[in-house]
Design an enzyme around this catalytic site. Structure first.
Site, PDB file in Angstrom:
ATOM      1  NE  ARG A 227      -4.091  -1.529   0.216  1.00 38.03           N
ATOM      2  CZ  ARG A 227      -5.164  -1.081   0.850  1.00 38.03           C
ATOM      3  NH1 ARG A 227      -5.170   0.121   1.386  1.00 38.03           N
ATOM      4  NH2 ARG A 227      -6.231  -1.831   0.952  1.00 38.03           N
ATOM      5  CG  HIS A 275      -3.084  -0.017  -7.259  1.00 39.58           C
ATOM      6  ND1 HIS A 275      -3.461   0.534  -6.055  1.00 39.58           N
ATOM      7  CD2 HIS A 275      -3.173  -1.366  -7.075  1.00 39.58           C
ATOM      8  CE1 HIS A 275      -3.760  -0.418  -5.190  1.00 39.58           C
ATOM      9  NE2 HIS A 275      -3.591  -1.589  -5.798  1.00 39.58           N
TER      10      HIS A 275
HETATM   11  P1  NDP Z   1      -2.411 -11.269   3.650  1.00 37.60           P
HETATM   12  O1  NDP Z   1      -3.309 -10.733   4.700  1.00 37.60           O
HETATM   13  O2  NDP Z   1      -2.722 -12.578   3.048  1.00 37.60           O
HETATM   14  O3  NDP Z   1      -0.928 -11.344   4.245  1.00 37.60           O
HETATM   15  C1  NDP Z   1      -0.399 -10.335   5.027  1.00 37.60           C
HETATM   16  C2  NDP Z   1       0.979 -10.758   5.500  1.00 37.60           C
HETATM   17  O4  NDP Z   1       1.571  -9.635   6.175  1.00 37.60           O
HETATM   18  C3  NDP Z   1       0.954 -11.925   6.485  1.00 37.60           C
HETATM   19  O5  NDP Z   1       2.043 -12.782   6.248  1.00 37.60           O
HETATM   20  C4  NDP Z   1       1.136 -11.215   7.833  1.00 37.60           C
HETATM   21  O6  NDP Z   1       1.780 -11.971   8.831  1.00 37.60           O
HETATM   22  C5  NDP Z   1       2.046 -10.074   7.452  1.00 37.60           C
HETATM   23  N1  NDP Z   1       1.964  -9.003   8.436  1.00 37.60           N
HETATM   24  C6  NDP Z   1       0.869  -8.273   8.798  1.00 37.60           C
HETATM   25  N2  NDP Z   1       1.194  -7.392   9.761  1.00 37.60           N
HETATM   26  C7  NDP Z   1       2.503  -7.563  10.014  1.00 37.60           C
HETATM   27  C8  NDP Z   1       3.422  -6.970  10.914  1.00 37.60           C
HETATM   28  N3  NDP Z   1       3.049  -5.992  11.768  1.00 37.60           N
HETATM   29  N4  NDP Z   1       4.696  -7.405  10.934  1.00 37.60           N
HETATM   30  C9  NDP Z   1       5.103  -8.406  10.104  1.00 37.60           C
HETATM   31  N5  NDP Z   1       4.286  -9.023   9.211  1.00 37.60           N
HETATM   32  C10 NDP Z   1       2.993  -8.607   9.169  1.00 37.60           C
HETATM   33  O7  NDP Z   1      -2.285 -10.122   2.534  1.00 37.60           O
HETATM   34  P2  NDP Z   1      -2.175 -10.307   0.938  1.00 37.60           P
HETATM   35  O8  NDP Z   1      -0.990 -11.154   0.665  1.00 37.60           O
HETATM   36  O9  NDP Z   1      -3.496 -10.691   0.360  1.00 37.60           O
HETATM   37  O10 NDP Z   1      -1.918  -8.775   0.469  1.00 37.60           O
HETATM   38  C11 NDP Z   1      -0.695  -8.125   0.748  1.00 37.60           C
HETATM   39  C12 NDP Z   1      -0.744  -6.675   0.259  1.00 37.60           C
HETATM   40  O11 NDP Z   1      -0.818  -6.631  -1.159  1.00 37.60           O
HETATM   41  C13 NDP Z   1      -1.907  -5.847   0.778  1.00 37.60           C
HETATM   42  O12 NDP Z   1      -1.427  -4.596   1.217  1.00 37.60           O
HETATM   43  C14 NDP Z   1      -2.760  -5.640  -0.453  1.00 37.60           C
HETATM   44  O13 NDP Z   1      -3.485  -4.412  -0.399  1.00 37.60           O
HETATM   45  C15 NDP Z   1      -1.709  -5.577  -1.538  1.00 37.60           C
HETATM   46  N6  NDP Z   1      -2.207  -5.819  -2.887  1.00 37.60           N
HETATM   47  C16 NDP Z   1      -1.690  -5.050  -3.893  1.00 37.60           C
HETATM   48  C17 NDP Z   1      -2.113  -5.226  -5.194  1.00 37.60           C
HETATM   49  C18 NDP Z   1      -1.507  -4.434  -6.294  1.00 37.60           C
HETATM   50  O14 NDP Z   1      -1.979  -4.538  -7.442  1.00 37.60           O
HETATM   51  N7  NDP Z   1      -0.479  -3.662  -6.032  1.00 37.60           N
HETATM   52  C19 NDP Z   1      -3.153  -6.228  -5.542  1.00 37.60           C
HETATM   53  C20 NDP Z   1      -3.599  -7.017  -4.420  1.00 37.60           C
HETATM   54  C21 NDP Z   1      -3.133  -6.792  -3.132  1.00 37.60           C
HETATM   55  P3  NDP Z   1       1.145 -13.354   9.403  1.00 37.60           P
HETATM   56  O15 NDP Z   1       1.263 -14.323   8.257  1.00 37.60           O
HETATM   57  O16 NDP Z   1       2.066 -13.700  10.512  1.00 37.60           O
HETATM   58  O17 NDP Z   1      -0.263 -13.049   9.773  1.00 37.60           O
END
Ligand code: NDP
Length: 312
Positions: A227, A275
């Site tokens: 993001r 994006h």
């Molecule tokens: P998920 O919710 O599946 O995964 C999030 C990951 O981030 C998990 O591994 C989680 O850890 C980790 N995480 C969250 N908080 C923390 C923290 N404080 N410290 C360390 N690790 C953390 O998300 P997605 O994979 O579905 O999406 C990831 C991003 O991609 C989002 O921001 C989404 O908006 C973006 N996105 C961008 C697109 C684009 O076109 N640019 C398209 C689609 C999505 P844990 O596994 O331990 O819970």
């Protein structure tokens, strides 16, 4: 069961209807106008920016599915019901697109593509420079969720040494993983390319900042596909200008579309994409919606449910 769709306007509704008819013929799919007239008849919503006051009048609502990866456009409305599960959009198609995009972006960083682009614009034939190999380029993926794991896997297959970081370590074949704030400095050590695929939460906002850049080896590159709120833009510009960071590929921005006067546009070491890294097609969004509806009807949680306590 009745599903209300608010995505793409009237022109898209016929397409949604036809897709859902094939996938789940007994699902009654209605448009947002009908949902607004008869909110009590709606069981599920698939939407982008649904009005909270209408959601709050849907007394039979069992699930709200976002047409995008984020749910901010739903939860930021104070009238959005708090007792109904909310789901983020995701699919194998999105993960595969994201893996493709990040592989391309990493290769741009490895080959310093921005230098070629600048030279081409100036009609300047650059002298050959030593080429770096994937096997000598360590990449780090912040966020090992639905997308991060697919990206890490693809980079691993492409021959890059891969490190990953999440809230706690994972056991992923061929990938060294680190967990939480205590694991963050070791994760950053020796990374040539840092990739952000975190969700935007109170803990992750502004995480791509001077402190993080300073913990990377000099000449590392940054890829932000999570993001826009993850990146402190001023810190990146300073790190690029003082040579600490070699370049960046940015797909997401704090304000989108990126303002025409943003200094990011014209920086010679930044590649900007609008994006565009990953976007699911309507058939794949519909298939995921049906999967969620069926899971909820069986009393299961369903994939990619938003957890308000975690913030993602
Ligand atoms: P998920 O919710 O599946 O995964 C999030 C990951 O981030 C998990 O591994 C989680 O850890 C980790 N995480 C969250 N908080 C923390 C923290 N404080 N410290 C360390 N690790 C953390 O998300 P997605 O994979 O579905 O999406 C990831 C991003 O991609 C989002 O921001 C989404 O908006 C973006 N996105 C961008 C697109 C684009 O076109 N640019 C398209 C689609 C999505 P844990 O596994 O331990 O819970």
């Amino acid at each position: 069961m009745r599903l209300a769709v608010k995505s793409g306007g009237k022109s898209a509704f016929n397409e949604w209807s036809m897709i859902f008819q094939k996938l789940m013929p007994d699902l009654n799919v209605v448009d947002w106008e009908e949902a607004t007239r008869h909110p009590h008849s709606i069981n599920f919503v698939l939407a982008w920016e649904p009005e909270g006051d209408i959601l709050s009048r849907m007394s039979q609502l069992k699930g709200i599915i976002s047409t995008g990866a984020g749910v901010d456009h739903i939860i930021q409305d104070p009238l959005c019901p708090r007792n109904v599960p909310i789901y983020r959009m995701g699919s194998e198609e999105i993960s595969a697109q994201m893996a493709d995009y990040v592989l391309w972006a990493v290769l741009c960083c490895v080959r310093r593509t921005w230098q070629w682009h600048g030279a081409q614009t100036a009609h300047n034939w650059l002298p050959p420079a030593p080429n770096r190999l994937a096997k000598d380029t360590t990449v780090g993926v912040m966020g090992l969720g639905h997308l991060g794991r697919s990206v890490a896997d693809r980079l691993c297959t492409a021959g890059f040494p891969v490190k990953g970081w999440a809230r706690s370590p994972y056991d992923l074949p061929g990938i060294k993983t680190y967990g939480g704030l205590e694991g963050f400095p070791t994760f950053l050590e020796n990374l040539d390319v840092l990739i952000c695929l975190l969700p935007s939460t109170l803990e992750t906002v502004g995480i791509l900042n001077t402190e993080t850049f300073s913990a990377l080896p000099e000449g590392a590159s940054i890829i932000n596909v999570g993001r826009g709120s993850h990146l402190v833009e001023r810190d990146l510009l300073d790190a690029l200008d003082d040579g600490r960071i070699a370049g960046a590929v940015l797909d997401v921005f704090a304000h989108e579309p990126l303002c025409t006067t943003s200094p990011l546009w014209s920086h010679p070491q930044i590649i900007i994409t609008p994006h565009a890294a990953a976007e699911a097609t309507r058939p794949s969004k519909a298939a995921r919606t049906v999967e969620i509806i069926k899971a909820i009807m069986r009393g299961e949680e369903g994939p990619l449910r938003y957890h308000p306590d975690k913030g993602y």
